[in-house]
Motif scaffolding. Structure first.
Motif, PDB file in Angstrom:
ATOM      1  N   PRO A 244       0.815  -1.222   0.000  1.00 36.99           N
ATOM      2  CA  PRO A 244       0.000   0.000   0.000  1.00 36.99           C
ATOM      3  C   PRO A 244       0.849   1.273   0.000  1.00 36.99           C
ATOM      4  O   PRO A 244       2.022   1.257   0.337  1.00 36.99           O
ATOM      5  CB  PRO A 244      -0.795  -0.111   1.308  1.00 36.99           C
ATOM      6  CG  PRO A 244       0.054  -0.972   2.187  1.00 36.99           C
ATOM      7  CD  PRO A 244       0.796  -1.912   1.282  1.00 36.99           C
ATOM      8  N   GLY A 245       0.206   2.348  -0.410  1.00 37.84           N
ATOM      9  CA  GLY A 245       0.826   3.666  -0.310  1.00 37.84           C
ATOM     10  C   GLY A 245       1.734   4.056  -1.456  1.00 37.84           C
ATOM     11  O   GLY A 245       2.398   5.083  -1.383  1.00 37.84           O
ATOM     12  N   LYS A 246       1.789   3.278  -2.500  1.00 41.63           N
ATOM     13  CA  LYS A 246       2.613   3.645  -3.659  1.00 41.63           C
ATOM     14  C   LYS A 246       1.818   4.574  -4.564  1.00 41.63           C
ATOM     15  O   LYS A 246       0.599   4.498  -4.654  1.00 41.63           O
ATOM     16  CB  LYS A 246       3.051   2.392  -4.427  1.00 41.63           C
ATOM     17  CG  LYS A 246       3.880   1.431  -3.586  1.00 41.63           C
ATOM     18  CD  LYS A 246       5.154   2.080  -3.125  1.00 41.63           C
ATOM     19  CE  LYS A 246       5.973   1.141  -2.267  1.00 41.63           C
ATOM     20  NZ  LYS A 246       7.205   1.730  -1.818  1.00 41.63           N
ATOM     21  N   ARG A 247       2.501   5.459  -5.249  1.00 39.60           N
ATOM     22  CA  ARG A 247       1.786   6.410  -6.096  1.00 39.60           C
ATOM     23  C   ARG A 247       1.469   5.869  -7.477  1.00 39.60           C
ATOM     24  O   ARG A 247       0.631   6.419  -8.189  1.00 39.60           O
ATOM     25  CB  ARG A 247       2.543   7.722  -6.190  1.00 39.60           C
ATOM     26  CG  ARG A 247       3.988   7.609  -6.605  1.00 39.60           C
ATOM     27  CD  ARG A 247       4.664   8.942  -6.587  1.00 39.60           C
ATOM     28  NE  ARG A 247       4.412   9.592  -7.855  1.00 39.60           N
ATOM     29  CZ  ARG A 247       5.256  10.391  -8.459  1.00 39.60           C
ATOM     30  NH1 ARG A 247       6.384  10.696  -7.898  1.00 39.60           N
ATOM     31  NH2 ARG A 247       4.964  10.912  -9.609  1.00 39.60           N
TER      32      ARG A 247
ATOM     33  N   VAL B 299      -6.164   4.111  -8.002  1.00 33.10           N
ATOM     34  CA  VAL B 299      -4.738   4.415  -7.961  1.00 33.10           C
ATOM     35  C   VAL B 299      -4.169   4.285  -9.376  1.00 33.10           C
ATOM     36  O   VAL B 299      -4.606   3.462 -10.168  1.00 33.10           O
ATOM     37  CB  VAL B 299      -4.015   3.448  -6.994  1.00 33.10           C
ATOM     38  CG1 VAL B 299      -2.538   3.759  -6.930  1.00 33.10           C
ATOM     39  CG2 VAL B 299      -4.630   3.508  -5.610  1.00 33.10           C
ATOM     40  N   SER B 300      -3.180   5.084  -9.665  1.00 32.19           N
ATOM     41  CA  SER B 300      -2.532   5.069 -10.967  1.00 32.19           C
ATOM     42  C   SER B 300      -1.808   3.740 -11.201  1.00 32.19           C
ATOM     43  O   SER B 300      -1.130   3.223 -10.307  1.00 32.19           O
ATOM     44  CB  SER B 300      -1.524   6.225 -11.025  1.00 32.19           C
ATOM     45  OG  SER B 300      -0.771   6.178 -12.196  1.00 32.19           O
ATOM     46  N   TYR B 301      -1.956   3.182 -12.431  1.00 29.34           N
ATOM     47  CA  TYR B 301      -1.272   1.923 -12.746  1.00 29.34           C
ATOM     48  C   TYR B 301      -1.077   1.804 -14.259  1.00 29.34           C
ATOM     49  O   TYR B 301      -1.723   2.499 -15.045  1.00 29.34           O
ATOM     50  CB  TYR B 301      -2.068   0.714 -12.217  1.00 29.34           C
ATOM     51  CG  TYR B 301      -3.358   0.440 -12.956  1.00 29.34           C
ATOM     52  CD1 TYR B 301      -3.400  -0.474 -13.997  1.00 29.34           C
ATOM     53  CD2 TYR B 301      -4.524   1.115 -12.624  1.00 29.34           C
ATOM     54  CE1 TYR B 301      -4.580  -0.719 -14.691  1.00 29.34           C
ATOM     55  CE2 TYR B 301      -5.704   0.881 -13.295  1.00 29.34           C
ATOM     56  CZ  TYR B 301      -5.717  -0.043 -14.331  1.00 29.34           C
ATOM     57  OH  TYR B 301      -6.893  -0.275 -15.013  1.00 29.34           O
ATOM     58  N   GLU B 302      -0.169   0.909 -14.631  1.00 24.79           N
ATOM     59  CA  GLU B 302       0.084   0.575 -16.036  1.00 24.79           C
ATOM     60  C   GLU B 302       0.272  -0.925 -16.125  1.00 24.79           C
ATOM     61  O   GLU B 302       0.758  -1.563 -15.187  1.00 24.79           O
ATOM     62  CB  GLU B 302       1.366   1.235 -16.545  1.00 24.79           C
ATOM     63  CG  GLU B 302       1.288   2.725 -16.716  1.00 24.79           C
ATOM     64  CD  GLU B 302       2.621   3.282 -17.209  1.00 24.79           C
ATOM     65  OE1 GLU B 302       3.124   2.800 -18.251  1.00 24.79           O
ATOM     66  OE2 GLU B 302       3.150   4.175 -16.533  1.00 24.79           O
ATOM     67  N   ILE B 303      -0.069  -1.471 -17.281  1.00 22.65           N
ATOM     68  CA  ILE B 303       0.108  -2.904 -17.525  1.00 22.65           C
ATOM     69  C   ILE B 303       0.913  -3.079 -18.801  1.00 22.65           C
ATOM     70  O   ILE B 303       0.634  -2.436 -19.819  1.00 22.65           O
ATOM     71  CB  ILE B 303      -1.256  -3.616 -17.681  1.00 22.65           C
ATOM     72  CG1 ILE B 303      -2.075  -3.498 -16.397  1.00 22.65           C
ATOM     73  CG2 ILE B 303      -1.054  -5.078 -18.073  1.00 22.65           C
ATOM     74  CD1 ILE B 303      -3.487  -4.036 -16.515  1.00 22.65           C
TER      75      ILE B 303
END
Length: 152
Positions: free
Chosen positions: A9-12, A38-42
């Motif tokens: 948890p807590g990652k940007r 939350v921001s993410y990429e795949i």
């Protein structure tokens, strides 16, 4: 490299890099991240995977990003090296492998390197035939575990 997939948890920003089977393993975690807004990429690693593209993608990530990499062991090892080269530490990533994991064993007699499936306790050296017991001593220089003379 483990099989336990846990949300840090807590990652940007979260990065998911996996092959087709790996995405299935990561899907519950991806769903949690999506639901948390939350921001993410795949990035999906396919059969015709180009490590250079993954290297560039990893190098462009900002501090505070967390990487989840899941693939067959032979591909995962390459992904881990690319991530380390891009600046990801052990605390910045989780690596989840599946399938047969092959390791290298360095012969104490002839210095040849043999390949075997991880967990196999003994193996004859491919070069001199000596029965080797696989130790837990790992050489980063040789990328191999030391093989001692097996006790009969």
């Amino acid at each position: 490299m483990s099989r336990n997939i846990t949300l840090v948890p807590g990652k940007r920003h979260y990065l998911f890099c996996a092959d087709e089977e790996g995405i299935k393993l990561l899907q519950p975690l991806i769903d949690v991240v999506k639901d948390g807004n939350v921001s993410y990429e795949i990035q999906i690693v396919k059969d015709n995977w180009n490590p250079i593209l993954s290297s560039e993608w990893l190098s462009m990530q900002k501090m505070g990003s967390f990487l989840y990499a899941t693939a067959e062991w032979n591909v995962l090892k390459k992904l881990k090296q690319l991530a380390e080269d891009a600046g990801f530490s052990e605390e910045d990533a989780q690596y989840i492998g599946y399938g047969k994991e092959l390791i290298k064993v360095f012969c104490c007699r002839c210095h040849g390197i043999s390949i075997l499936e991880k967990g196999q306790p003994e193996r004859n050296c491919e070069y001199c035939g000596l029965l080797l017991e696989v130790s837990d001593h790992y050489s980063q220089l040789r990328d191999a575990f030391l093989g001692y003379v097996a006790k009969l």
